[in-house]
Design an enzyme around this catalytic site. Structure first.
Site, short mmCIF file in Angstrom:
data_model
loop_
_atom_site.label_atom_id
_atom_site.label_comp_id
_atom_site.label_asym_id
_atom_site.label_seq_id
_atom_site.Cartn_x
_atom_site.Cartn_y
_atom_site.Cartn_z
N LEU A 6 1.12 -1.33 -0.07
CA LEU A 6 -0.15 0.04 -0.12
C LEU A 6 0.64 1.19 -0.07
O LEU A 6 1.92 1.57 0.61
CB LEU A 6 -0.62 0.29 1.41
CG LEU A 6 -0.20 0.54 2.64
CD1 LEU A 6 -0.92 1.55 3.42
CD2 LEU A 6 -0.35 -0.68 3.84
N CYS A 7 0.25 2.06 -0.40
CA CYS A 7 1.17 3.53 -0.59
C CYS A 7 0.31 4.49 0.22
O CYS A 7 -0.95 4.47 0.92
CB CYS A 7 1.13 4.15 -1.83
SG CYS A 7 0.29 4.17 -3.44
N ASN A 8 -0.05 5.43 -0.09
CA ASN A 8 -0.85 6.74 0.25
C ASN A 8 -2.47 7.24 -0.50
O ASN A 8 -2.58 6.66 -0.22
CB ASN A 8 -0.40 8.00 0.52
CG ASN A 8 -0.90 9.21 0.93
OD1 ASN A 8 -1.57 9.27 1.58
ND2 ASN A 8 -1.33 10.00 0.22
#
Length: 171
Positions: A63-65
Site C-alpha cells: 500500500l501507499c498513500n
C-alpha cells in the site's frame, strides 16, 4: 500488474493472519499515520531492504498513500515480493475513509519531496519576477536548476538537507 484488494478485504485477511501488509510510503508519511501491523518499507529504500519473500501461506499486500505509487511501481513490487502479491486499492486514504484502525503519530508535515518542490518553485518564480528589476536574479533560477539536476544524478539534495533543519521538520 499486481491484482488489487479493497481495504476492507485486506483488513479481514490481515486480522486472520493470512497476509503481510507492506507500507511503501516514506518515513514522514508513516510517522503521521500508519496501520497497526504493517511493515514499513519506503519505496525509495526498497532496493536496499531485505524483505522476506512472499509465500502462498502469507502473501504480501502493498500500500501507499493513494494507490498511485503501488500502481506505478507494480513491476518492482512484484520482483521484491518474489511470490504472490497484491496492491491495496486507494491506499491509506481509502483505508482511513473505510474507518479501519490507524495509529496517528506526529503532526502531519508536508513530505520532504513536496517541500523541495515548493521551495524550488518559489525560488524560481521569485527570481524570475525579480529579474525584471535586475537581470542578475536570473542566475538564481540557473542555480536552482543546477541543484535539482545534481540531486537527481547523485541522490544528494542540498535543499533537502537545509529543509530537514527547519523547525517544522524537527521532532
Amino acid at each position: 500488474m499486481l491484482p488489487s484488494l479493497s481495504p476492507v478485504e485486506v483488513y479481514k485477511r490481515l486480522e486472520a493472519g493470512e497476509v503481510r501488509l507492506v507500507d511503501v510510503r516514506e518515513a514522514d508519511e508513516l510517522a503521521a499515520v500508519s496501520i497497526p501491523g504493517a511493515e514499513a518499507a519506503p519505496l525509495s529504500a526498497l532496493p536496499f531492504l531485505n524483505l522476506p519473500p512472499s509465500s502462498t501461506q502469507k502473501p504480501v499486500v502493498f500500500l501507499c498513500n493513494s494507490g498511485s505509487r503501488t500502481r506505478a511501481n507494480a513491476d518492482v513490487l512484484e520482483r521484491v515480493a518474489a511470490g504472490p502479491a497484491w496492491q491495496m486499492l486507494g491506499g491509506m486514504k481509502a483505508w482511513e475513509k473505510a474507518g479501519l484502525p490507524v495509529v496517528h503519530g506526529e503532526k502531519a508535515v508536508l513530505p520532504m519531496n513536496r517541500q523541495i518542490q515548493v521551495a524550488a518553485g518559489s525560488l524560481v518564480l521569485l527570481s524570475l519576477l525579480l529579474s525584471c528589476l535586475s537581470p542578475l536574479f536570473i542566475w538564481v533560477t540557473a542555480f536552482v536548476g543546477a541543484g535539482l539536476i545534481y540531486a537527481g544524478l547523485t541522490g544528494v539534495c542540498g535543499m533537502a538537507k537545509l529543509l530537514a533543519k527547519m523547525p517544522w521538520n524537527k521532532k
